[in-house]
Structure formats: structure tokens, C-alpha cells
Enzyme design. Structure first.
Site, PDB file in Angstrom:
ATOM      1  N   GLY A 187      18.580  41.731  24.172  1.00  0.00           N
ATOM      2  CA  GLY A 187      19.547  41.218  23.173  1.00  0.00           C
ATOM      3  C   GLY A 187      18.593  40.568  22.136  1.00  0.00           C
ATOM      4  CG  ASN A 212      16.803  44.661  17.640  1.00  0.00           C
ATOM      5  OD1 ASN A 212      16.971  44.778  16.672  1.00  0.00           O
ATOM      6  ND2 ASN A 212      16.469  45.260  18.707  1.00  0.00           N
ATOM      7  CG  ASN A 244      21.833  53.652  18.275  1.00  0.00           C
ATOM      8  OD1 ASN A 244      21.815  52.525  18.978  1.00  0.00           O
ATOM      9  ND2 ASN A 244      20.997  54.691  18.863  1.00  0.00           N
ATOM     10  CG  HIS A 283      15.801  56.073  18.655  1.00  0.00           C
ATOM     11  ND1 HIS A 283      16.282  56.116  19.851  1.00  0.00           N
ATOM     12  CD2 HIS A 283      14.704  56.777  18.746  1.00  0.00           C
ATOM     13  CE1 HIS A 283      15.387  56.922  20.753  1.00  0.00           C
ATOM     14  NE2 HIS A 283      14.331  57.319  19.889  1.00  0.00           N
ATOM     15  CG  ASP A 307      18.932  58.998  19.963  1.00  0.00           C
ATOM     16  OD1 ASP A 307      19.652  57.768  19.527  1.00  0.00           O
ATOM     17  OD2 ASP A 307      18.197  58.918  20.994  1.00  0.00           O
ATOM     18  CD  GLU A 341      14.083  47.979  17.397  1.00  0.00           C
ATOM     19  OE1 GLU A 341      14.141  49.032  17.883  1.00  0.00           O
ATOM     20  OE2 GLU A 341      13.924  46.934  18.229  1.00  0.00           O
TER      21      GLU A 341
HETATM   22  C1  GRF Z   1      15.224  47.980  20.980  1.00  0.00           C
HETATM   23  O1  GRF Z   1      13.928  48.404  20.820  1.00  0.00           O
HETATM   24  C2  GRF Z   1      16.170  49.036  20.445  1.00  0.00           C
HETATM   25  O2  GRF Z   1      15.540  49.746  19.454  1.00  0.00           O
HETATM   26  C3  GRF Z   1      16.395  49.937  21.657  1.00  0.00           C
HETATM   27  O3  GRF Z   1      16.570  48.960  22.681  1.00  0.00           O
HETATM   28  C4  GRF Z   1      15.615  47.804  22.337  1.00  0.00           C
HETATM   29  C5  GRF Z   1      16.503  46.840  22.429  1.00  0.00           C
HETATM   30  O4  GRF Z   1      15.880  45.438  22.330  1.00  0.00           O
HETATM   31  N1  GRF Z   1      17.589  50.922  21.474  1.00  0.00           N
HETATM   32  P1  GRF Z   1      16.677  44.200  22.544  1.00  0.00           P
HETATM   33  O5  GRF Z   1      17.733  44.271  23.837  1.00  0.00           O
HETATM   34  O6  GRF Z   1      17.288  44.111  21.314  1.00  0.00           O
HETATM   35  O7  GRF Z   1      15.790  43.187  22.522  1.00  0.00           O
END
Ligand code: GRF
Length: 188
Positions: free
Chosen positions: A12, A14, A101, A103, A144, A173
Site C-alpha cells: 500500500g 501507492n 490502474n 502498472h 492492462d 509511481e
Molecule cells: C506497484 O508497483 C504497482 O504498480 C503494482 O503493484 C505495486 C504495488 O505497490 N501494480 P504498493 O502496494 O503500492 O507498495
């Protein structure tokens, strides 16, 4: 105020970056975190931020009630931040153009079923790529494959391990995901 619903399966980071951005800008709030994995780090992050969570299983995820629950929050966007299950068609249809989403590679390369987390970075390194990056895209019925909104690039350095590349990608990200959400909210 715009409301976001976050979907996440893992650590989590992100989700945390998006919550921080919401607090810092006041442009949106996270109304709900949907998670499919008991004990996932994102659940602690939500709790620390006083954000309600909904733990789903395969059955509840596909129920008509789930769509109604989501609608009840009146979200401007549904944001998949490291969410590993395919979104049911009924949810995609209930929120046209409102599900995005992230990726951790430059789609359409290194996407699709099975291409998640370290699998992506391993494949990128094994192929000898000199650059990788992130893709933020709309979600449709296929993994995707929705329209791309933003891509950001970073180098793959000689001797990179999947972990080192993952760290560089996470930095992209954590900056571009909240800012892209901000851009979309300002233009809906
Ligand atoms: C990220 O790298 C995202 O792109 C991918 O899963 C990862 C999630 O990371 N789909 P986090 O749980 O947000 O640390």
C-alpha cells in the site's frame, strides 16, 4: 470534495502516497479502501488514516451488492493501486471512464495476466531492456488493456536487480499517480 475509492492487495505504498496527496492538497479524500487480502499492509495504512476498509472475497466482489456499495460513496474515481484481481464487468460498466490502474512497466510491453510485482521487473531485466517505467491507464474488461493516460520512464541500469528497479519505479509511481489523479479530477 472529490471522493476516491482505492483498491489494493498489498503493502500500500501507492495508497499511502495518494492519501498524503489528498491531505496536502485538499483536492480529494479517500472514502474507502477495498482490499482482497487479510493482513495486507494497506489495511494498517487505512486504519492510521481513519479511512474505512472493505475486505472482499471472490464472492462478495462479484455480487450486485458490491456495485451498490461502491455507488453509495459517490466516487469520482476508482483507483487500483497494486490490486491483483480482475475487476468484474459489472463494476467496469457501472463506472465508465472512472476506473484507473497503475502498472509498473511501459505497457503494452510486460503486461497481462501473471505480469505483476517482481515478475514484471524480472522480465524487463531478463530481456536486457535499457529503460522501463510506469503506465497509468483506464481499466476495461481485459487486464492492462485500457486506454493509456500517462507513462513515465526511468533507466534500467547495468547490474540492476528486480528489487533495485522496483525501488526506482516506486519513486515514479508515488509522484505521478497522485498528480495524475489530480489532473483527472480537475478535468472531469
Ligand atoms: C506497484 O508497483 C504497482 O504498480 C503494482 O503493484 C505495486 C504495488 O505497490 N501494480 P504498493 O502496494 O503500492 O507498495
Amino acid at each position: 470534495m472529490h471522493k476516491l475509492i482505492l483498491f489494493a492487495s498489498g503493502t500500500g505504498t501507492n495508497a499511502a502516497a495518494i492519501m498524503d496527496w489528498c491531505k496536502a492538497t485538499g483536492n480529494a479524500s479517500v472514502a474507502l479502501v477495498v482490499c482482497n487480502k487479510e493482513g495486507a499492509g494497506v489495511l494498517d495504512i487505512a486504519a492510521k488514516n481513519n479511512i474505512p476498509t472493505l475486505l472482499i472475497n471472490r464472492e462478495s466482489f462479484r455480487s450486485a451488492d458490491f456495485v451498490e456499495t461502491l455507488k453509495g460513496y459517490g466516487p469520482s474515481l476508482l483507483v487500483l493501486a497494486g490490486f491483483l484481481w480482475k475487476v468484474p464487468e459489472a463494476v467496469v460498466q457501472a463506472f465508465p471512464g472512472k476506473i484507473i490502474n497503475i502498472h509498473p512497466a511501459l505497457l503494452p510491453a510486460y503486461g497481462g495476466k501473471g505480469m505483476y510485482g517482481h515478475h514484471v521487473h524480472e522480465a524487463v531485466i531478463a530481456a536486457g531492456e535499457r529503460s522501463s517505467g510506469i503506465t497509468i491507464h483506464y481499466v476495461n474488461e481485459h487486464y492492462d488493456e485500457g486506454d493509456i493516460i500517462v507513462q513515465a520512464h526511468c533507466p534500467v541500469l547495468p547490474g540492476d536487480t528486480p528489487g533495485a528497479l522496483a525501488k526506482r519505479i516506486h519513486k515514479l509511481e508515488h509522484y505521478f499517480f497522485p498528480h495524475t489523479i489530480g489532473y483527472l479530477l480537475a478535468n472531469v
